[in-house]
Design a protein around this motif. Structure first.
Motif, PDB file in Angstrom:
ATOM      1  N   ASN A 249      27.358  -5.182 -21.257  1.00 44.97           N
ATOM      2  CA  ASN A 249      27.838  -6.275 -22.116  1.00 44.97           C
ATOM      3  C   ASN A 249      26.753  -6.763 -23.051  1.00 44.97           C
ATOM      4  N   ILE A 250      25.512  -6.842 -22.476  1.00 52.37           N
ATOM      5  CA  ILE A 250      24.386  -7.291 -23.302  1.00 52.37           C
ATOM      6  C   ILE A 250      24.222  -6.354 -24.494  1.00 52.37           C
ATOM      7  N   ARG A 251      24.292  -5.096 -24.206  1.00 48.90           N
ATOM      8  CA  ARG A 251      24.084  -4.105 -25.266  1.00 48.90           C
ATOM      9  C   ARG A 251      25.186  -4.150 -26.317  1.00 48.90           C
ATOM     10  N   ARG A 252      26.387  -4.323 -25.797  1.00 49.93           N
ATOM     11  CA  ARG A 252      27.520  -4.380 -26.720  1.00 49.93           C
ATOM     12  C   ARG A 252      27.399  -5.587 -27.639  1.00 49.93           C
ATOM     13  N   ALA A 253      27.007  -6.690 -27.037  1.00 50.34           N
ATOM     14  CA  ALA A 253      26.831  -7.903 -27.845  1.00 50.34           C
ATOM     15  C   ALA A 253      25.786  -7.704 -28.920  1.00 50.34           C
ATOM     16  N   ALA A 254      24.688  -7.090 -28.516  1.00 49.28           N
ATOM     17  CA  ALA A 254      23.609  -6.842 -29.473  1.00 49.28           C
ATOM     18  C   ALA A 254      24.096  -5.949 -30.606  1.00 49.28           C
ATOM     19  N   THR A 255      24.849  -4.936 -30.253  1.00 47.04           N
ATOM     20  CA  THR A 255      25.369  -4.019 -31.271  1.00 47.04           C
ATOM     21  C   THR A 255      26.299  -4.750 -32.234  1.00 47.04           C
ATOM     22  N   GLN A 256      27.133  -5.557 -31.642  1.00 51.54           N
ATOM     23  CA  GLN A 256      28.066  -6.316 -32.473  1.00 51.54           C
ATOM     24  C   GLN A 256      27.310  -7.196 -33.463  1.00 51.54           C
ATOM     25  N   MET A 257      26.292  -7.834 -32.918  1.00 52.10           N
ATOM     26  CA  MET A 257      25.514  -8.717 -33.771  1.00 52.10           C
ATOM     27  C   MET A 257      24.859  -7.922 -34.900  1.00 52.10           C
ATOM     28  N   SER A 258      24.357  -6.784 -34.552  1.00 51.54           N
ATOM     29  CA  SER A 258      23.727  -5.936 -35.562  1.00 51.54           C
ATOM     30  C   SER A 258      24.712  -5.592 -36.664  1.00 51.54           C
ATOM     31  N   ARG A 259      25.912  -5.240 -36.272  1.00 49.22           N
ATOM     32  CA  ARG A 259      26.927  -4.886 -37.271  1.00 49.22           C
ATOM     33  C   ARG A 259      27.284  -6.079 -38.130  1.00 49.22           C
ATOM     34  N   LEU A 260      27.393  -7.219 -37.466  1.00 46.33           N
ATOM     35  CA  LEU A 260      27.717  -8.438 -38.214  1.00 46.33           C
ATOM     36  C   LEU A 260      26.651  -8.712 -39.266  1.00 46.33           C
ATOM     37  N   ILE A 261      25.402  -8.578 -38.817  1.00 51.76           N
ATOM     38  CA  ILE A 261      24.322  -8.827 -39.769  1.00 51.76           C
ATOM     39  C   ILE A 261      24.428  -7.864 -40.932  1.00 51.76           C
ATOM     40  N   ASP A 262      24.704  -6.609 -40.660  1.00 51.17           N
ATOM     41  CA  ASP A 262      24.831  -5.614 -41.726  1.00 51.17           C
ATOM     42  C   ASP A 262      25.942  -5.977 -42.691  1.00 51.17           C
ATOM     43  N   ASP A 263      27.068  -6.349 -42.118  1.00 48.57           N
ATOM     44  CA  ASP A 263      28.215  -6.670 -42.968  1.00 48.57           C
ATOM     45  C   ASP A 263      27.963  -7.915 -43.810  1.00 48.57           C
ATOM     46  N   LEU A 264      27.358  -8.911 -43.169  1.00 51.65           N
ATOM     47  CA  LEU A 264      27.049 -10.126 -43.925  1.00 51.65           C
ATOM     48  C   LEU A 264      26.094  -9.804 -45.061  1.00 51.65           C
ATOM     49  N   LEU A 265      25.149  -8.956 -44.751  1.00 46.05           N
ATOM     50  CA  LEU A 265      24.198  -8.541 -45.769  1.00 46.05           C
ATOM     51  C   LEU A 265      24.925  -7.859 -46.923  1.00 46.05           C
ATOM     52  N   THR A 266      25.840  -6.959 -46.580  1.00 48.60           N
ATOM     53  CA  THR A 266      26.618  -6.260 -47.607  1.00 48.60           C
ATOM     54  C   THR A 266      27.411  -7.258 -48.438  1.00 48.60           C
ATOM     55  N   TYR A 267      28.068  -8.164 -47.750  1.00 52.78           N
ATOM     56  CA  TYR A 267      28.906  -9.155 -48.443  1.00 52.78           C
ATOM     57  C   TYR A 267      28.083  -9.982 -49.421  1.00 52.78           C
ATOM     58  N   SER A 268      26.938 -10.440 -48.938  1.00 50.15           N
ATOM     59  CA  SER A 268      26.134 -11.279 -49.826  1.00 50.15           C
ATOM     60  C   SER A 268      25.530 -10.463 -50.949  1.00 50.15           C
ATOM     61  N   ARG A 269      25.192  -9.230 -50.670  1.00 52.23           N
ATOM     62  CA  ARG A 269      24.611  -8.365 -51.699  1.00 52.23           C
ATOM     63  C   ARG A 269      25.629  -8.112 -52.803  1.00 52.23           C
ATOM     64  N   LEU A 270      26.899  -8.010 -52.408  1.00 55.44           N
ATOM     65  CA  LEU A 270      27.957  -7.817 -53.401  1.00 55.44           C
ATOM     66  C   LEU A 270      27.952  -8.934 -54.427  1.00 55.44           C
ATOM     67  N   GLU A 271      27.782 -10.151 -53.904  1.00 56.99           N
ATOM     68  CA  GLU A 271      27.813 -11.303 -54.794  1.00 56.99           C
ATOM     69  C   GLU A 271      26.591 -11.321 -55.709  1.00 56.99           C
ATOM     70  N   ARG A 272      25.431 -10.987 -55.114  1.00 62.17           N
ATOM     71  CA  ARG A 272      24.200 -11.129 -55.873  1.00 62.17           C
ATOM     72  C   ARG A 272      24.013 -10.025 -56.892  1.00 62.17           C
ATOM     73  N   ARG A 273      24.499  -8.878 -56.530  1.00 63.32           N
ATOM     74  CA  ARG A 273      24.233  -7.755 -57.419  1.00 63.32           C
ATOM     75  C   ARG A 273      24.957  -7.925 -58.757  1.00 63.32           C
ATOM     76  N   SER A 274      24.270  -7.588 -59.823  1.00 60.45           N
ATOM     77  CA  SER A 274      24.934  -7.666 -61.131  1.00 60.45           C
ATOM     78  C   SER A 274      25.863  -6.476 -61.268  1.00 60.45           C
ATOM     79  N   LEU A 275      26.894  -6.690 -61.992  1.00 63.78           N
ATOM     80  CA  LEU A 275      27.937  -5.692 -62.134  1.00 63.78           C
ATOM     81  C   LEU A 275      27.473  -4.561 -63.046  1.00 63.78           C
ATOM     82  N   ILE A 276      27.179  -3.428 -62.440  1.00 65.84           N
ATOM     83  CA  ILE A 276      26.794  -2.285 -63.254  1.00 65.84           C
ATOM     84  C   ILE A 276      27.962  -1.316 -63.241  1.00 65.84           C
ATOM     85  N   ARG A 277      28.609  -1.234 -64.342  1.00 60.84           N
ATOM     86  CA  ARG A 277      29.763  -0.340 -64.412  1.00 60.84           C
ATOM     87  C   ARG A 277      29.330   1.043 -64.838  1.00 60.84           C
ATOM     88  N   GLY A 278      30.075   1.964 -64.368  1.00 59.05           N
ATOM     89  CA  GLY A 278      29.817   3.334 -64.794  1.00 59.05           C
ATOM     90  C   GLY A 278      31.077   4.149 -64.666  1.00 59.05           C
TER      91      GLY A 278
END
Lengths: 648, 142
Positions: free
Chosen positions: A472-501
């Motif tokens: 359970n400890i490990r699973r929780a840690a993994t979940q947290m890791s994924r959450l952090i990754d996703d939050l990072l992605t989400y916030s990066r989406l907002e911050r990144r300037s729109l580069i179209r191609g």
């Protein structure tokens, strides 16, 4: 003359009984010096006397040298002279006085017109002979002809000029007038006139005036010249001008003479002219009023418009006119501005002036140039200036409109400051997020690592429950890791300037599928891929992220489905491209449609379908940022289809 | 295993837990090589002096980016600028998956870039790969 001569022969004859030499000489002188040719005959038609003129006449006409005692018939040989002479002399000898006027035509050619008078010569009551007086009336004829011509001319003139003459006696008030005057009055000339009649053609004011004028003329000898309105005998209204000249004799007015002219035409013309003038004046007044109103309107607009306007003579920079807004802007009173050279006022600093001049040289008109105005008080005001060229009153001018943009500049400045702050905040956030994720993950590694080591190295000292705890400890840690990754992605989406191609959708899908290829093959998922062969202009990373999340979801939710089927397809519309990912997993109730795209929203329990609950939120944010959208269709137990639309 | 005399591995890591776990991971593999450790950027740079003083060169350097005192990228730059030590393979072993870091690292001459997994199992796998590749397969610079 003739009467004298008529009586004279009586006298002569009377005195003939005892003619004296004196009498005879007198008679001879009389006869000789008369301007007429005279001869006398006895009852036998023999000459008893004749004068020199007659003798000359006979000599010239008949070439005869007549003598007393000879018969006239000896010389007057031709007709109709003989007949005429005989006829008339016979009558004279009968005691008749005769006068015959001949015209040039009835005489022998070349003979002048004559007036012949035949008179009986008496002596004691008996006719003893005849006296014939022949007068050359050529002069008289021509005079008469001239007179007639003159009279005709006068009449004609009179008629054409509608002017005639009149006169009346100041005492009797009887008068005469010419044909034209009568015509003017529409009366018969023959009717004659008198003052009372003449005056009767006037009424009212005209009557009063003519009566006064006549009175003045008669009493004081004052001439008059009046224009009056009259009513003719036929009831026609006319205007006449009558001029009266009193004629004095021994200090009293004996008569008044004058002219009258029909001036109706002129009067009418005057009337028409007056009416026309009145009309013109009215139109001018109207037009002036219109112009005044128009000018006032323009003046008002010019004065009150909240944009500063100044008119400058292009040749020398002299300020011709400016409105209130301009004066307020530059801070100068009107009298210090109008007529001054604009450069003198120092409204622009040298660099600014040079720039404006440069723009003007390049363009015919200048729109919305930004510059800085230096006011009288020394303040520097940012303004928007537009300049147009115009030809005003033959002189090329520049029309400049100035607009105070202090507020706008301030807002721009504030915006810049805000933007800078925003950028700084973003950078801060970026660093923050980066550090946070890094620093948050480190302990997670610890948690996971040590729990794993425990499991590995201390497994025999742990019972099943203990091992379960560690899991359970490990699973929780993994979940947290994924959450952090996703939050990072989400916030990066907002911050990144729109580069179209340009993104080739087919390639994108192929790549993504390849990423998950191992799992797909391992699980034996029935995979259909039919991406549209379309290239879109989009933010590549965001699109990839969204599509990846959809694919991962499809894979995740079909894990428990016996014959998992996943389909990726798409089609093209006019402005966009639609991709879908369809699975035959458990599906969901459409009432949760909006919730599932929100952050941390999960429809299924974590142990059934693990996930962070951010995947769809990330997908939606990515799509919204590039102007696309994401939505889903599903029915519980019948799989789900997730659509994304990318604008082209 | 390796035909060459065993050279140490230099591990530059500040986090004690990470350090311990890494050491344990390699120990599980019964790694014969010595593991030298630098706890911060300064220590990492200081190793260049030791090498100059004839200390054995590491066969590979595992470098974390987030280091106290001197940043990992700076350490990388120093290693790669040095005419003698630039040839030592450097593996960036870090949590950061930021593109800027990856770019910077390769720009400075990193030989490899591995993102540290949170999962220890995965990390074990990574360390196995590192060992297999850099310690066994790869011919180190001489």
């Amino acid at each position: 003359m003739s009467s004298d001569l008529t009586t004279t022969p009586h006298v002569l004859a009377g005195q003939a009984r005892e003619p004296s030499a004196q009498c005879h000489a007198l008679l001879q002188a009389l006869i000789e010096n008369t301007a007429a040719a005279i001869f006398a005959i006895d009852r036998n038609y023999s000459y008893i006397a004749f004068n020199r003129l007659y003798a000359t006449m006979m000599r010239e006409h008949y070439g005869a040298e007549i003598a007393v005692g000879q018969s006239v018939w000896a010389y007057i040989t031709g007709e109709p002279d003989r007949l005429t002479l005989k006829t008339e002399c016979d009558r004279a000898l009968q005691g008749e006085d005769r006068v015959v006027e001949t015209s040039a035509a009835s005489e022998t050619a070349g003979a002048p017109p004559r007036r012949l008078s035949y008179h009986p010569l008496r002596s004691e009551g008996d006719v003893i002979g005849a006296l014939v007086v022949i007068e050359d009336v050529t002069g008289r004829e021509s005079l008469r002809a001239a007179l007639q011509a003159s009279e005709e001319l006068l009449n004609r003139t009179s008629r054409i000029a509608k002017i005639g003459g009149w006169e009346f006696d100041a005492r009797t008030f009887e008068g005469t007038w010419t044909a034209e005057v009568a015509r003017i009055h529409d009366v018969d000339l023959a009717a004659g006139t008198r003052v009372a009649l003449g005056v009767s053609f006037y009424q009212g004011e005209s009557r009063a005036r003519i009566e006064a004028a006549i009175h003045e003329a008669i009493t004081c000898g004052a001439p008059y010249d009046v224009e009056l309105e009259m009513i003719t005998a036929r009831g026609q209204r006319k205007w006449v001008r009558t001029i009266g000249q009193p004629v004095l004799q021994d200090g009293t007015v004996v008569k008044v003479q004058g002219t009258m002219q029909d001036i109706s035409v002129r009067k009418q013309a005057e009337e028409d002219l007056r009416a026309l003038n009145a009309q013109l004046e009215q139109r001018v007044a109207e037009r002036t009023a219109q112009l005044a109103a128009s000018e006032e309107k323009l003046e008002t607009i010019f004065r009150l418009i909240p944009v500063g306007i100044v008119v400058i003579e292009a040749a020398n920079g002299r300020i011709l006119d400016a409105n209130d807004a301009y004066l307020t802007l530059i801070g100068y009173p009107r009298d210090e501005v109008i007529g001054r050279i604009s450069v003198e006022l120092g409204l622009l600093a040298p660099e600014e002036r040079a720039e404006i001049a440069r723009l003007l040289r390049q363009n015919a008109a200048m729109l919305h140039a930004e510059t800085v105005l230096q006011t009288r008080s020394g303040a520097r005001i940012p303004v928007l200036v537009s300049i147009a060229r115009a030809q005003l009153a033959e002189a090329p001018c520049l029309l400049a409109a100035l607009y105070d943009i202090t507020d706008r500049k301030q807002a721009e400045h504030e915006l810049q400051t805000l933007n800078a702050r925003l950028a700084a905040v973003n950078r801060e956030l970026e660093t923050f997020t980066y550090s946070v994720s890094h620093d948050l993950k480190a302990p997670l590694r610890g948690i996971d690592g040590y729990s794993r080591l425990l499991l590995e190295d201390y497994a025999e000292r742990l019972d099943a429950e203990g091992r379960g705890f560690l899991h359970n400890i490990r699973r929780a840690a993994t979940q947290m890791s994924r959450l952090i990754d996703d939050l990072l992605t989400y916030s990066r989406l907002e911050r990144r300037s729109l580069i179209r191609g340009q993104v080739e959708l087919a390639d994108l899908v192929t790549t993504l599928v390849a990423e998950r290829g191992a799992e797909i093959t391992a699980r034996g998922v029935c995979f259909t891929v039919q991406p549209p062969q379309v290239s879109v202009t989009a933010e590549a990373e965001g699109l990839t992220q969204a599509l990846r999340n959809l694919l991962d979801n499809a894979l995740k939710f079909t894990r428990d489905t016996p014959h998992a089927e996943i389909e990726i397809g798409g089609n093209e519309t006019a402005n966009s491209c639609i991709l879908w990912v369809r699975d035959n997993g458990p599906g969901f109730d459409m009432k949760y449609h909006d919730r599932i795209f929100e952050i941390f929203q999960r429809l299924y329990r974590a142990e059934d379908y693990p996930g962070t609950g951010i995947g769809l939120a990330i997908a939606r944010k990515a799509m919204t940022r590039m102007g696309g959208r994401i939505w889903a269709e599903s029915e519980p137990g019948h799989g789900a289809t997730f659509y994304i639309e990318v604008p082209k | 295993m390796s035909p060459f005399p065993l050279r140490p591995i230099l591990l530059v890591e500040d986090n004690p837990l990470d350090l311990d776990l890494t050491m344990r991971a390699f120990r599980k593999r019964r790694l014969a090589n010595t593991i030298d450790v630098a706890r911060d950027g300064e220590e990492a740079i200081a190793f260049m002096e030791r090498w100059a003083a004839d200390d054995p060169l590491p066969v590979v350097i595992l470098l974390d980016l987030k280091l106290p005192k001197v940043d990992g990228l700076e350490v990388l730059r120093r290693y790669k600028e040095h005419s003698q030590w630039r040839s030592i393979p450097v593996i960036i072993l870090t949590t950061s998956a930021e593109i800027s870091d990856i770019r910077a690292a390769y720009q400075l001459g990193a030989n490899s870039y591995i993102v540290k997994p949170v999962d220890f199992d995965k990390f074990l796998e990574v360390s196995k790969q590192i060992e297999l590749y850099w310690l066994a397969l790869n011919t180190p610079p001489q």
